[in-house]
Structure formats: structure tokens, C-alpha cells
Design a protein around this motif. Sequence first.
Motif: not given
Length: 85
Positions: A60-85
Motif C-alpha cells: 500500500m502507499t504511504v500517505p504523505m503531506r507537506t510539512a507546515a512551514g518546513q522546506k528542504t535545505p537550499r544549496s548553491i551550484k556554481v559551474s562553468p557556463a555553457r558556451p554561447t553559440v
Amino acid sequence: MLSTSPEGRYGENELGWSGGNPRQEVDVAAMVEKFEDADLVVPMLPDAQAMVDTLRRAGMTVPMRTAAGQKTPRSIKVSPARPTV
């Protein structure tokens, strides 16, 4: 500040953000209803993990709900930019 910088290209690098999405958690009240509907014994003190294991074993599926006022951690990603054509 870096934390308020928008996504995009900055010179030879590209800045991106991930996370900050609503966090999901097990909905114990909905699980109790599922147990009652399936004529399963509901523990007097709902043991969420044991109930999750029972539902999964039963396929059976496990019922889930959105936790009030809680969010996943925010993270940054810096990578080489793709070349523009």
C-alpha cells in the motif's frame, strides 16, 4: 550578498540554486484511516515507522503531506557556463 543573487551567468561561470521546496512528511492521521479501512490493528500510540513498514509490506502507499512551514535545505551550484553559440 551571494544568498540573494539570482540564477544566471556571471562571467565564465553559471550560478544555480536548488532546494527550498516544501518538505514532505508521513501523514499519521491518514495512515490511521488506512489501517482502519483495511481492518488492521492500529497501535494505541501510533508508531509511525512500524505503520509505514506494515503498509509497505502490504503493498500500500504511504500517505504523505507537506510539512507546515518546513522546506528542504537550499544549496548553491556554481559551474562553468555553457558556451554561447
